[in-house]
Design a protein around this motif. Structure first.
Motif, mmCIF file in Angstrom:
data_model
loop_
_atom_site.group_PDB
_atom_site.id
_atom_site.type_symbol
_atom_site.label_atom_id
_atom_site.label_comp_id
_atom_site.label_asym_id
_atom_site.label_seq_id
_atom_site.Cartn_x
_atom_site.Cartn_y
_atom_site.Cartn_z
ATOM 1 N N THR A 172 0.815 -1.211 0.000
ATOM 2 C CA THR A 172 0.000 0.000 0.000
ATOM 3 C C THR A 172 0.855 1.270 0.000
ATOM 4 O O THR A 172 0.555 2.232 -0.714
ATOM 5 C CB THR A 172 -0.932 0.007 1.232
ATOM 6 N N ARG A 173 1.925 1.288 0.783
ATOM 7 C CA ARG A 173 2.778 2.473 0.893
ATOM 8 C C ARG A 173 3.992 2.360 -0.026
ATOM 9 O O ARG A 173 5.104 2.732 0.331
ATOM 10 C CB ARG A 173 3.204 2.648 2.357
ATOM 11 N N TRP A 174 3.767 1.888 -1.247
ATOM 12 C CA TRP A 174 4.851 1.643 -2.198
ATOM 13 C C TRP A 174 5.668 2.884 -2.494
ATOM 14 O O TRP A 174 6.853 2.799 -2.851
ATOM 15 C CB TRP A 174 4.281 1.092 -3.507
ATOM 16 N N GLN A 175 5.074 4.071 -2.388
ATOM 17 C CA GLN A 175 5.781 5.293 -2.781
ATOM 18 C C GLN A 175 6.931 5.633 -1.838
ATOM 19 O O GLN A 175 7.932 6.221 -2.266
ATOM 20 C CB GLN A 175 4.800 6.464 -2.855
ATOM 21 N N GLU A 176 6.820 5.263 -0.567
ATOM 22 C CA GLU A 176 7.851 5.636 0.405
ATOM 23 C C GLU A 176 9.220 5.047 0.056
ATOM 24 O O GLU A 176 10.220 5.781 0.004
ATOM 25 C CB GLU A 176 7.417 5.224 1.811
ATOM 26 N N PRO A 177 9.336 3.741 -0.202
ATOM 27 C CA PRO A 177 10.662 3.210 -0.525
ATOM 28 C C PRO A 177 11.233 3.701 -1.851
ATOM 29 O O PRO A 177 12.429 3.959 -1.942
ATOM 30 C CB PRO A 177 10.465 1.689 -0.510
ATOM 31 N N ILE A 178 10.402 3.851 -2.890
ATOM 32 C CA ILE A 178 10.969 4.304 -4.164
ATOM 33 C C ILE A 178 11.418 5.757 -4.059
ATOM 34 O O ILE A 178 12.461 6.144 -4.615
ATOM 35 C CB ILE A 178 9.981 4.087 -5.339
ATOM 36 N N ASP A 179 10.697 6.582 -3.313
ATOM 37 C CA ASP A 179 11.153 7.956 -3.112
ATOM 38 C C ASP A 179 12.465 7.977 -2.333
ATOM 39 O O ASP A 179 13.347 8.784 -2.626
ATOM 40 C CB ASP A 179 10.091 8.772 -2.381
ATOM 41 N N ALA A 180 12.605 7.104 -1.356
ATOM 42 C CA ALA A 180 13.860 7.022 -0.604
ATOM 43 C C ALA A 180 15.010 6.611 -1.499
ATOM 44 O O ALA A 180 16.131 7.148 -1.391
ATOM 45 C CB ALA A 180 13.710 6.046 0.561
ATOM 46 N N ILE A 181 14.774 5.683 -2.407
ATOM 47 C CA ILE A 181 15.803 5.242 -3.351
ATOM 48 C C ILE A 181 16.214 6.409 -4.257
ATOM 49 O O ILE A 181 17.406 6.668 -4.450
ATOM 50 C CB ILE A 181 15.295 4.057 -4.182
ATOM 51 N N LEU A 182 15.238 7.103 -4.810
ATOM 52 C CA LEU A 182 15.531 8.191 -5.735
ATOM 53 C C LEU A 182 16.212 9.349 -5.026
ATOM 54 O O LEU A 182 17.114 9.995 -5.581
ATOM 55 C CB LEU A 182 14.249 8.646 -6.431
ATOM 56 N N ASP A 183 15.814 9.633 -3.783
ATOM 57 C CA ASP A 183 16.484 10.684 -3.011
ATOM 58 C C ASP A 183 17.943 10.301 -2.737
ATOM 59 O O ASP A 183 18.845 11.154 -2.828
ATOM 60 C CB ASP A 183 15.759 10.901 -1.676
ATOM 61 N N TRP A 184 18.174 9.033 -2.417
ATOM 62 C CA TRP A 184 19.539 8.560 -2.168
ATOM 63 C C TRP A 184 20.386 8.676 -3.436
ATOM 64 O O TRP A 184 21.544 9.114 -3.385
ATOM 65 C CB TRP A 184 19.498 7.115 -1.675
ATOM 66 N N LEU A 185 19.816 8.321 -4.565
ATOM 67 C CA LEU A 185 20.562 8.420 -5.829
ATOM 68 C C LEU A 185 20.894 9.866 -6.164
ATOM 69 O O LEU A 185 21.986 10.163 -6.671
ATOM 70 C CB LEU A 185 19.746 7.803 -6.971
ATOM 71 N N ALA A 186 19.963 10.765 -5.874
ATOM 72 C CA ALA A 186 20.229 12.181 -6.144
ATOM 73 C C ALA A 186 21.411 12.687 -5.305
ATOM 74 O O ALA A 186 22.213 13.485 -5.776
ATOM 75 C CB ALA A 186 18.982 13.005 -5.857
ATOM 76 N N ARG A 187 21.503 12.189 -4.074
ATOM 77 C CA ARG A 187 22.632 12.582 -3.217
ATOM 78 C C ARG A 187 23.911 11.870 -3.610
ATOM 79 O O ARG A 187 24.996 12.448 -3.588
ATOM 80 C CB ARG A 187 22.304 12.284 -1.749
ATOM 81 N N ALA A 188 23.796 10.588 -3.952
ATOM 82 C CA ALA A 188 24.978 9.790 -4.256
ATOM 83 C C ALA A 188 25.612 10.189 -5.584
ATOM 84 O O ALA A 188 26.801 10.026 -5.773
ATOM 85 C CB ALA A 188 24.611 8.297 -4.286
#
Length: 270
Positions: free
Chosen positions: A254-270
């Motif tokens: 149900t809360r699928w958006q939380e992990p993918i946003d975390a992944i994309l935020d991490w990639l933006a920083r990395a």
């Protein structure tokens, strides 16, 4: 003074003397409206899942945030060609071949046993970064956890049958039952050889180029126990990123958006 490092053997003798057979592969994609030069993401589903599992939510969401997104069905999964005797080596070959054909150096994102396939592919393909989602990295501890939570669906796999995961293992309580049944009806199976290799698997070879690696999952996952999640993250020098209340299939819950946003935020920083 220069320091010489041992060469990375990307091509092994076995790979040219006993090449992996070719196979038709299903690859689904979602592309951003404007190409801003961001690295493409290649999503690799776990055993029994196909590219559809990422096409449901994560592909489109990643593209909307500017990342070209692709999802691969390993041979024998989804709409890829049948492969009843496929090995982990063949699955890793699928990942490296698809990644090598993408327009830029890719980020490999593996889920479940697909995370194990990604760690093997990283020894051949110089990824921009890697993400291991609820990683099933093999060994008998994996079997023990599955037997505790769902013995009826796990024992057949030990003897070459199909590994069957249930609703409680894959999804959190918030997911509507009808939606959970729809996802469960789409699950297939990995080959017997790959299932056995998963149980007997040893640590993968070092990754080419030592890419930054993120590990994330749920403390309530009934497939990957917290101790296994912590061990996976410690191997890459960090703590896992946790999403309480979610099941093993973070990309479908149900809360699928939380992990993918975390992944994309991490990639933006990395």
């Amino acid at each position: 003074m220069s320091v010489k490092t041992p060469p990375v053997r990307v091509l092994r003798a076995r790979e040219w003397s006993r090449p992996v057979p070719a196979a038709r592969r299903e690859v689904l994609s979602a592309l951003p409206e404007l190409d801003e030069g961001r690295p493409p993401l290649l999503f690799v589903p776990g055993f029994g899942h196909g590219a559809w599992a990422f096409a449901e939510h994560w592909l489109g969401h990643a593209a909307a945030r500017g990342f070209p997104a692709y999802a691969l069905s390993l041979r024998g999964h989804g709409e890829s060609a049948p492969a009843p005797e496929a090995t982990l080596r063949a699955y890793a070959h699928d990942v490296t071949q698809v990644a090598a054909g993408l327009p830029r150096q890719a980020v490999l994102v593996g889920h479940g046993a697909g995370a194990l396939v990604v760690t093997r592919a990283l020894a051949r393909y110089p990824a921009r970064a890697a993400v291991l989602v609820a990683p099933v990295l093999g060994g008998w501890a994996t079997l023990g956890a599955a037997l505790r939570h769902h013995p009826a669906g796990t024992l057949p796999a030990v003897f070459g049958g199909r590994l069957r995961l249930n609703r409680q293992q894959l999804f959190g309580r918030e997911l509507p039952d009808a939606q959970a049944r729809r996802y469960l009806s789409r699950l297939g199976r990995a080959s017997r050889r790959a299932q056995w290799q998963l149980l007997a698997h040893r640590e993968s070879e070092p990754a080419v180029g030592d890419p930054p690696t993120l590990v994330l999952g749920s403390p309530d996952d009934r497939v990957v126990p917290p101790a296994a999640l912590n061990r996976a993250a410690q191997r890459y020098g960090a703590a896992p990123l946790l999403f309480p209340g979610m099941g093993h299939d973070l990309m479908l819950d149900t809360r699928w958006q939380e992990p993918i946003d975390a992944i994309l935020d991490w990639l933006a920083r990395a």
